[in-house]
Design an enzyme around this catalytic site. Structure first.
Site, mmCIF file in Angstrom:
data_model
loop_
_atom_site.group_PDB
_atom_site.id
_atom_site.type_symbol
_atom_site.label_atom_id
_atom_site.label_comp_id
_atom_site.label_asym_id
_atom_site.label_seq_id
_atom_site.Cartn_x
_atom_site.Cartn_y
_atom_site.Cartn_z
ATOM 1 N N GLU A 79 1.267 -1.058 -0.169
ATOM 2 C CA GLU A 79 0.011 -0.314 0.055
ATOM 3 C C GLU A 79 1.033 1.298 0.104
ATOM 4 O OE1 GLU A 79 -2.886 0.594 -0.639
ATOM 5 O OE2 GLU A 79 -3.920 -1.991 0.284
ATOM 6 N N ARG A 83 0.998 3.393 -2.948
ATOM 7 C CA ARG A 83 0.085 5.147 -2.806
ATOM 8 C C ARG A 83 1.414 5.608 -2.658
ATOM 9 N NH1 ARG A 83 -5.882 3.848 -0.207
ATOM 10 N NH2 ARG A 83 -5.590 1.297 -0.189
ATOM 11 N N ASP A 213 -3.837 -9.896 -8.332
ATOM 12 C CA ASP A 213 -4.155 -9.291 -10.152
ATOM 13 C C ASP A 213 -3.303 -8.797 -10.754
ATOM 14 O OD1 ASP A 213 -4.473 -7.707 -7.049
ATOM 15 O OD2 ASP A 213 -6.222 -7.311 -7.121
ATOM 16 N N GLU A 347 -11.917 -0.158 -10.884
ATOM 17 C CA GLU A 347 -11.606 -1.452 -11.439
ATOM 18 C C GLU A 347 -13.105 -1.047 -13.097
ATOM 19 O OE1 GLU A 347 -11.679 -2.021 -8.152
ATOM 20 O OE2 GLU A 347 -9.723 -1.729 -8.232
HETATM 21 C C1 DMJ Z 1 -6.065 0.601 -5.568
HETATM 22 O O1 DMJ Z 1 -5.606 0.660 -4.510
HETATM 23 C C2 DMJ Z 1 -5.450 -0.762 -6.118
HETATM 24 O O2 DMJ Z 1 -6.014 0.059 -7.138
HETATM 25 C C3 DMJ Z 1 -5.237 -2.062 -5.679
HETATM 26 O O3 DMJ Z 1 -4.615 -2.258 -6.987
HETATM 27 C C4 DMJ Z 1 -6.295 -2.252 -5.606
HETATM 28 N N1 DMJ Z 1 -7.610 -1.920 -5.053
HETATM 29 C C5 DMJ Z 1 -7.662 -0.396 -4.712
HETATM 30 C C6 DMJ Z 1 -8.851 -0.837 -5.805
HETATM 31 O O4 DMJ Z 1 -10.071 -1.046 -5.572
#
Ligand code: DMJ
Length: 451
Positions: A79, A83, A213, A347
């Site tokens: 995270e 971010r 993912d 997404e």
């Molecule tokens: C975001 O922090 C990023 O896209 C991450 O890869 C997956 N989850 C959240 C958004 O849903």
């Protein structure tokens, strides 16, 4: 919408990680090790792109004066990377302001103890004070690192090396790549749990949604960011996609294409909202596939995106649930109330943006506009945007959270969906998994090769 989201945050929660719009206060959470201002950092590039100049200056001034790195809590490597590091890197590349470069590198250095493991596969949590690391308690009883987490560092860490001259960042992610390239993969699939001690898979759960993912996303984007020189990333991406198609892809009786989850050969016929980024990813990767596969991947991307749109269209709010199933005659709907929430995730509109850029089919703008209207109707509160508990109820039960990725991703992708193609051209930029744009290394070798 961005102005309203930012101003609400500024008014009630400036400097905190997130805004809670119902209680009109800020929330720090426990993912960032004591770092503050996640919403500020995640918003910088969106404000800049939208030419919200005053708001961008407010955000920049906060980073200069109040974004302190001498914190001592436990942080999520993933995270903080996607971010904070991603947000700072993009802000630097868009503006050239040194403060963003310097803080990105210093923060990157604070993450390095996560990699002190026998395999070099980082653990999920790093302690900023002691420099110790640990795995999440929920990850196979604290024994595993998570594919999506250690597999989504490559883009940012190559840029940290490029901007600092310090090879250590690139070495860390090249080692992760090597471990993943060399390990045996069941049917060519990558399970979500890997021991950072032994380097063995700990469970055969495979998903293009949560836990897996962005690992796949970072393979194709590593190839693109290297100006198409990182052949290893390219090969690993197309091989992984073939295995996913063979073992996870399904078409429902009603004709909806979806990517299921795989548990040692048994399928869960469900797709998470998180998995809906894959329409965009497959579209992005279609052009560099073998010639005979290109049209097929374009069509697959369109079909998956259509399925994700159906998960929105079949709800009462026209927003999609956290997970939707294909069984017992029900298709593209949540089957439990615990999976019916929508937390402002990006997404689906992310895929609309990529499909729009690829096809210029106006359906994607129409679908994007439906999302804008639904967000305005069900997620806007008097003091900011909020997620909702149940997309199947027209009476919104707000969750009291304006997620940072709503400003970083959801609103940015919507903006790009309605912009010209040269606004962050996909030839020149790749988006990290938090939608922070990073430049393609057209003329620089240090940002490229994987091995
Ligand atoms: C975001 O922090 C990023 O896209 C991450 O890869 C997956 N989850 C959240 C958004 O849903």
């Amino acid at each position: 919408m961005m102005q309203f989201a930012w101003q609400s945050y500024k008014r009630y929660a400036m400097g905190k990680n997130e805004l809670r719009p119902l209680t009109r206060d800020g929330y720090e959470g426990n993912m960032f090790g004591g770092l503050s201002g996640a919403t500020v950092i995640d918003s910088l590039d969106t404000l800049y792109l939208m030419e919200l100049k005053e708001e961008f200056q407010e955000a920049k001034a906060w980073v200069e004066e109040s974004f302190h790195l001498n914190v001592s809590g436990e942080a999520s490597l993933f995270e903080v990377n996607i971010r904070y590091i991603g947000g700072l890197l993009s802000a630097f590349y868009l503006t050239g302001e040194e403060v963003f470069r310097i803080k990105a590198i210093k923060l990157g250095e604070k993450l390095l103890p996560a990699f002190d493991t026998p395999t070099g596969i980082p653990k999920g949590v790093v302690n900023f004070k002691s420099g110790s690391n640990r795995s999440w308690g929920w990850a196979m009883a604290g024994s595993s690192s998570i594919l999506a987490e250690f597999g989504s560092l490559h883009l940012e860490f190559l840029h940290l090396t490029q901007l600092s001259g310090n090879q250590v960042f690139a070495e860390k992610v090249r080692n992760i790549r090597k471990v993943l390239r060399d390990i045996d993969k069941p049917f060519g699939l990558y399970p979500n749990f890997l021991s950072p001690v032994s380097g063995n898979w700990m469970q055969h759960h495979v998903s293009v949604g949560g836990l897996g993912d962005s690992f796949y996303e970072y393979l194709i984007k590593s190839w693109l960011m290297s100006a198409k020189t990182d052949m290893e990333a390219k090969d690993m991406y197309y091989e992984a996609l073939e295995a996913i198609e063979t073992h996870l892809l399904n078409v429902s009786p009603g004709g909806l294409t979806y990517i299921a989850e795989w548990r040692g050969g048994i399928l869960d016929h469900k797709m998470g909202h998180l998995a809906c980024f894959s329409g965009g990813m497959i579209a992005l990767g279609a052009e560099d596939a073998k010639e005979e596969k290109r049209a097929h991947y374009r069509e697959l991307a369109a079909q998956i995106t259509k399925t994700c749109h159906e998960s929105y269209a079949r709800s009462d709010t026209k927003l999609g649930p956290e997970a939707f199933w294909f069984n017992s005659g029900r298709e593209a709907v949540a089957t439990q109330t615990s999976e019916s929430y929508y937390i402002l995730r990006p997404e689906v509109v992310e895929s609309y943006m990529y499909l729009w850029r690829q096809t210029h089919d106006s359906i994607y703008r129409e679908w994007g506009w439906e999302v804008v209207k639904a967000l305005e109707k069900y997620c806007r509160t008097e003091a900011g945007f909020s997620g909702i508990q149940d997309v199947y109820s027209k009476v919104p039960d707000h969750d009291n959270k304006q997620q940072t990725f709503f400003l970083a991703e959801t609103l940015k992708y919507l903006y790009l969906l309605f912009s010209e193609d040269d606004m962050l051209s996909l030839e020149d930029w790749v988006f990290n998994t938090e939608a922070h744009p990073l430049p393609v290394s057209h003329s620089d070798s240090s940002g490229g090769g994987g091995a």
